[in-house]
Write an enzyme that holds these catalytic residues in place. Structure first.
Site, PDB file in Angstrom:
ATOM      1  CG  HIS A 220      12.916   1.186  28.898  1.00 34.67           C
ATOM      2  ND1 HIS A 220      11.719   1.767  29.183  1.00 34.67           N
ATOM      3  CD2 HIS A 220      13.787   2.231  28.725  1.00 34.67           C
ATOM      4  CE1 HIS A 220      11.860   3.087  29.206  1.00 34.67           C
ATOM      5  NE2 HIS A 220      13.104   3.399  28.914  1.00 34.67           N
ATOM      6  CG  HIS A 259       5.797   0.822  35.849  1.00 33.05           C
ATOM      7  ND1 HIS A 259       6.433   1.826  36.535  1.00 33.05           N
ATOM      8  CD2 HIS A 259       5.920   1.113  34.533  1.00 33.05           C
ATOM      9  CE1 HIS A 259       6.903   2.702  35.657  1.00 33.05           C
ATOM     10  NE2 HIS A 259       6.613   2.284  34.440  1.00 33.05           N
ATOM     11  CG  ASP A 310       5.844  -1.317  26.681  1.00 34.15           C
ATOM     12  OD1 ASP A 310       5.590  -0.404  25.880  1.00 34.15           O
ATOM     13  OD2 ASP A 310       6.960  -1.478  27.195  1.00 34.15           O
TER      14      ASP A 310
HETATM   15  N1  ACO Z   1       5.820 -11.073  35.211  1.00 28.82           N
HETATM   16  C1  ACO Z   1       5.944 -11.913  36.247  1.00 28.82           C
HETATM   17  N2  ACO Z   1       6.405 -11.513  37.449  1.00 28.82           N
HETATM   18  C2  ACO Z   1       6.756 -10.226  37.583  1.00 28.82           C
HETATM   19  C3  ACO Z   1       6.651  -9.314  36.531  1.00 28.82           C
HETATM   20  C4  ACO Z   1       6.160  -9.776  35.303  1.00 28.82           C
HETATM   21  N3  ACO Z   1       6.016  -8.966  34.262  1.00 28.82           N
HETATM   22  N4  ACO Z   1       7.058  -8.097  36.961  1.00 28.82           N
HETATM   23  C5  ACO Z   1       7.419  -8.251  38.225  1.00 28.82           C
HETATM   24  N5  ACO Z   1       7.239  -9.531  38.612  1.00 28.82           N
HETATM   25  C6  ACO Z   1       7.486 -10.105  39.917  1.00 28.82           C
HETATM   26  C7  ACO Z   1       8.949 -10.470  40.077  1.00 28.82           C
HETATM   27  O1  ACO Z   1       9.233 -11.774  39.653  1.00 28.82           O
HETATM   28  C8  ACO Z   1       9.129 -10.280  41.549  1.00 28.82           C
HETATM   29  O2  ACO Z   1       8.583 -11.402  42.198  1.00 28.82           O
HETATM   30  P1  ACO Z   1       9.391 -12.131  43.370  1.00 28.82           P
HETATM   31  O3  ACO Z   1       9.536 -11.075  44.423  1.00 28.82           O
HETATM   32  O4  ACO Z   1       8.514 -13.268  43.732  1.00 28.82           O
HETATM   33  O5  ACO Z   1      10.704 -12.531  42.744  1.00 28.82           O
HETATM   34  C9  ACO Z   1       8.233  -9.098  41.889  1.00 28.82           C
HETATM   35  O6  ACO Z   1       7.222  -9.097  40.895  1.00 28.82           O
HETATM   36  C10 ACO Z   1       8.967  -7.771  41.870  1.00 28.82           C
HETATM   37  O7  ACO Z   1       9.647  -7.651  40.633  1.00 28.82           O
HETATM   38  P2  ACO Z   1      10.927  -6.738  40.376  1.00 28.82           P
HETATM   39  O8  ACO Z   1      11.675  -7.280  39.217  1.00 28.82           O
HETATM   40  O9  ACO Z   1      11.667  -6.531  41.654  1.00 28.82           O
HETATM   41  O10 ACO Z   1      10.250  -5.368  40.002  1.00 28.82           O
HETATM   42  P3  ACO Z   1      10.977  -4.219  39.238  1.00 28.82           P
HETATM   43  O11 ACO Z   1      10.452  -2.962  39.813  1.00 28.82           O
HETATM   44  O12 ACO Z   1      12.447  -4.364  39.192  1.00 28.82           O
HETATM   45  O13 ACO Z   1      10.440  -4.513  37.761  1.00 28.82           O
HETATM   46  C11 ACO Z   1       9.824  -4.322  35.559  1.00 28.82           C
HETATM   47  C12 ACO Z   1       9.838  -3.624  36.914  1.00 28.82           C
HETATM   48  C13 ACO Z   1      11.253  -4.488  35.034  1.00 28.82           C
HETATM   49  C14 ACO Z   1       9.034  -3.423  34.580  1.00 28.82           C
HETATM   50  C15 ACO Z   1       9.143  -5.711  35.692  1.00 28.82           C
HETATM   51  O14 ACO Z   1       7.833  -5.554  36.189  1.00 28.82           O
HETATM   52  C16 ACO Z   1       9.155  -6.491  34.382  1.00 28.82           C
HETATM   53  O15 ACO Z   1      10.139  -7.161  34.082  1.00 28.82           O
HETATM   54  N6  ACO Z   1       8.038  -6.397  33.591  1.00 28.82           N
HETATM   55  C17 ACO Z   1       8.003  -7.028  32.294  1.00 28.82           C
HETATM   56  C18 ACO Z   1       8.665  -6.132  31.237  1.00 28.82           C
HETATM   57  C19 ACO Z   1       7.805  -4.929  30.904  1.00 28.82           C
HETATM   58  O16 ACO Z   1       6.600  -5.026  30.747  1.00 28.82           O
HETATM   59  N7  ACO Z   1       8.476  -3.756  30.746  1.00 28.82           N
HETATM   60  C20 ACO Z   1       7.806  -2.517  30.365  1.00 28.82           C
HETATM   61  C21 ACO Z   1       7.849  -1.543  31.504  1.00 28.82           C
HETATM   62  S1  ACO Z   1       6.963  -0.081  31.100  1.00 28.82           S
HETATM   63  C22 ACO Z   1       7.973   0.701  30.039  1.00 28.82           C
HETATM   64  O17 ACO Z   1       9.173   0.615  30.067  1.00 28.82           O
HETATM   65  C23 ACO Z   1       7.344   1.581  29.059  1.00 28.82           C
END
Ligand code: ACO
Length: 374
Positions: A220, A259, A310
């Site tokens: 987050h 996201h 972010d």
């Molecule tokens: N890097 C690499 N792969 C990613 C990323 C990432 N940042 N985000 C998603 N993916 C991939 C996952 O590995 C998954 O791939 P798969 O299906 O092959 O396993 C697919 O995309 C879907 O990912 P989920 O985790 O199901 O997506 P979710 O909606 O749960 O995740 C989240 C959202 C937690 C923000 C995720 O994108 C993440 O971890 N990002 C990095 C952390 C981040 O930047 N957080 C800030 C969010 S904005 C904020 O809070 C202000």
């Protein structure tokens, strides 16, 4: 019987709200009917705070009143300043912030609970968070004590508190825009945590304490600090491909991408990208901006992911001289407006938030005397 489990409550509509609308397919973010792009171009953080709390933009008198009120609420009780001074200098600033918010309730009980004074608590918390951060950071950085300073906007005061100098117009506007973009985002994890706490009829300070704890996590608010670590790890543009490929091959997440709600680029990232460049140009340092652009290209090509808010915010703060471990607390100084707006809304139409789980553990076990257990 409980229905299908939606892991992470993905796409679950938990409540009705009039505060914030996200169109994840079109990449639009709306605060109380106003597009974030319009607000970021034509309003200030204080106007956005008024909008989120009261549901309408302020006129000139209302805005001046709110600015005056926030200025007047910046002081932190002396006892709490002493408590902050006893915390270890190496403490995580988010732990300091959470501890201080929690302790504030003891000194401000009349502004705490549901009822007509709740808005005062919301404004008090918004006004004091920069002071708490400033007091803590100045002590560990051996800077002079934070002296009150009149006539500064919230953005200018935040920078003054952290940097021990008055920021110029461009620096202030960059942070003003960043604060507006961070102020609310529907039922994100920290806002949901605040609403869950408020839904038990608990007080505003407890709700914001819960929210600070949730914001701290790297999935987050903590992601902005991790992005900065990534930039330092990569170092130069020619290393982007190699480092990003390595991370993806190890199935590591690239911080600042993806996201839960946006399926296209986060509109806040689009706006902050411009500010990352503008501040970089003003400082004569486009290194971060160039690295970020290259990383964004490679991650989009390899994974189809877009940057989120972010991804760019840290580069703006770093260029202004804000230490990396204060990026998430700076996020909190803005999101506190959204948390408290949601808590006020929760108090108005209260329903205890209490979902159920699907039990998948064992059943029918009998207690064996402790002496006979393996
Ligand atoms: N890097 C690499 N792969 C990613 C990323 C990432 N940042 N985000 C998603 N993916 C991939 C996952 O590995 C998954 O791939 P798969 O299906 O092959 O396993 C697919 O995309 C879907 O990912 P989920 O985790 O199901 O997506 P979710 O909606 O749960 O995740 C989240 C959202 C937690 C923000 C995720 O994108 C993440 O971890 N990002 C990095 C952390 C981040 O930047 N957080 C800030 C969010 S904005 C904020 O809070 C202000």
């Amino acid at each position: 019987m409980p229905g299908e489990v939606q892991r992470g409550l993905e796409d679950v509509v938990a409540l009705e709200s009039k505060i914030c609308f996200i169109d994840g397919r079109e990449g639009r973010l709306i605060y109380r009917g106003y597009d974030i792009r319009d607000l970021a171009a034509n309003a200030s953080f204080e106007e956005v705070a008024y909008l989120l709390w009261y549901g309408r933009l302020p006129n000139a008198t209302q805005l001046a009143e709110l600015r005056g009120r926030l200025e007047g609420l910046r002081a932190v009780p002396e006892e709490l300043l002493q408590e902050i001074a006893t915390l270890p200098a190496g403490a995580d600033p988010m732990d300091v912030l959470r501890t201080a918010v929690s302790a504030l309730a003891v000194y401000e009980p009349e502004r705490s609970g549901p009822g007509p004074n709740a808005i005062d608590g919301a404004q008090h918390l918004t006004a004091v968070l920069p002071t708490i951060l400033g007091v803590y950071h100045r002590r560990r950085a051996h800077l002079p004590d934070l002296e009150p300073r009149r006539g500064l906007s919230q953005a200018a005061y935040l920078l003054y508190a952290l940097l021990d100098r008055e920021p110029n117009e461009l620096e202030t506007r960059a942070v003003d825009v960043a604060l507006m973009l961070h102020a609310d985002h529907d039922l994100n994890a920290s806002t949901f945590a605040a609403r869950v706490t408020a839904s038990t009829l608990s007080d505003l300070y407890s709700a914001v304490t819960s929210a600070v704890g949730a914001l701290k996590g790297p999935l987050h608010g903590g992601a902005n600090e991790r992005v900065m670590e990534l930039l330092e790890q990569i170092g130069t543009v020619d290393r982007v491909e190699e480092v990003v490929h390595g991370k993806l091959a190890r199935r590591e997440r690239i911080m600042g991408f993806g996201h839960r709600v946006y399926k296209v680029e986060d509109p806040r990232a689009t706006i902050l990208r411009t500010w990352s460049r503008k501040v970089g140009e003003a400082k004569g340092n486009l290194r971060y901006y160039e690295l970020l652009q290259r990383i964004a290209e490679v991650v989009h090509r390899e994974k189809g992911l877009y940057p989120n808010l972010d991804f760019y915010s840290g580069s703006v703060y770093a260029l202004l001289g804000v230490p990396t471990d204060l990026f998430t607390p700076v996020f909190a100084t803005s999101r506190v407006v959204g948390w408290t707006a949601h808590v006020l809304e929760e108090y108005e139409d209260l329903r205890l938030i209490r979902p159920v789980s699907r039990y998948v553990g064992p059943t029918g076990l009998s207690v064996v005397p402790v002496s006979e257990r393996p």
